[in-house]
Write an enzyme that holds these catalytic residues in place. Structure first.
Site, mmCIF file in Angstrom:
data_model
loop_
_atom_site.group_PDB
_atom_site.id
_atom_site.type_symbol
_atom_site.label_atom_id
_atom_site.label_comp_id
_atom_site.label_asym_id
_atom_site.label_seq_id
_atom_site.Cartn_x
_atom_site.Cartn_y
_atom_site.Cartn_z
ATOM 1 C CB CYS A 116 -4.834 -1.873 -8.248
ATOM 2 S SG CYS A 116 -3.832 -1.346 -6.839
ATOM 3 C CG HIS B 108 -2.960 1.485 -11.467
ATOM 4 N ND1 HIS B 108 -4.278 1.523 -11.067
ATOM 5 C CD2 HIS B 108 -2.244 1.139 -10.369
ATOM 6 C CE1 HIS B 108 -4.357 1.232 -9.781
ATOM 7 N NE2 HIS B 108 -3.132 0.989 -9.332
#
Length: 239
Positions: free
Chosen positions: A95, A191
């Site tokens: 990310c 994630h």
């Protein structure tokens, strides 16, 4: 008796560790131990230097404020990280750090945070949040993860993606790509549960790290029953 020491570098664990991204570091360390190797974790904080011995690099995501805190320090290490990438050191960046491994991230307030350009890509903030379970077809097989981002990453022509999206949004929600790859550097929007949920990919990173250390990868058999169940459940859940 240990089969050898593998040096793990964790990038900015205080600023870039949202949604449990630290779990990727723990997964690599624990699986190294299960395979008979000794992990040594070094945390890179702003103002500190990259250690001499690095066999694998892992970094997570953070809010825009977190990226602003590490932007200048990451620039300071740009040449070192590029040299490690050119030397085929395996890296996983998630990310926020994935965005900063491209050319830039333009925030919702039009601030342009400089990236280090390992990936030929750029990211723009959007008012669309892309969130939920995601399934991606990669060179390592099917990867199951969880995405939560509003940044839209566009890859340059010729820039390889990490994989193709079969469920979820991926880089931008439009072109069906997810993440980016340069040598053994993998950027992704998936994630914290990425490596615990995808042990095959974790072991591929570990294999590359062991080989970079000049050692032979001699894996032990690990029971991944619960990881397999987690993947199956995540795939069935709606977004």
């Amino acid at each position: 008796m240990s089969k050898g020491t593998i040096h793990i570098l964790c990038l900015y664990p205080n600023e870039m560790n949202i949604y449990g991204d630290w779990g990727n570091v723990l997964t690599v360390a624990r699986r190294l131990m299960w395979h008979g190797y000794t992990p040594k974790i070094t945390q890179l904080h702003p103002g500190k230097n990259v250690p001499k011995n690095v066999n694998i690099v892992i970094g997570g995501g953070g809010q825009d404020s977190g990226q602003m805190l590490v932007e200048a320090d990451l620039q300071r290490h740009a040449k070192t990280l590029q040299a490690l990438a050119d030397d085929n050191v395996p890296m996983l960046v998630v990310c926020g750090l994935y965005q900063l491994f491209g050319r830039f991230f333009k925030t919702a307030t039009d601030e342009k945070l400089r990236g280090i350009g390992i990936f030929n890509a750029e990211t723009h903030a959007s008012n669309k949040r892309m969130i939920g379970n995601i399934v991606v077809n990669t060179q390592f097989g099917e990867i199951v993860g969880y995405e939560n981002h509003s940044g839209m990453t566009m890859l340059d022509s010729g820039q390889a993606s990490f994989g193709g999206v079969s469920k979820g949004a991926g880089n931008n929600g439009t072109d069906k790509t997810e993440g980016a790859v340069y040598n053994n550097v993998y950027g992704t929007y998936m994630h914290g549960s990425l490596l615990p949920k995808n042990p095959n990919f974790a072991d591929e990173l570990i294999k590359k790290a062991v080989e970079h250390a000049g050692l032979e990868f001699d894996p032990n058999v690990i029971d991944d029953l619960f990881a397999d169940k987690a993947r199956a459940i995540a795939k069935r859940r709606p977004r």
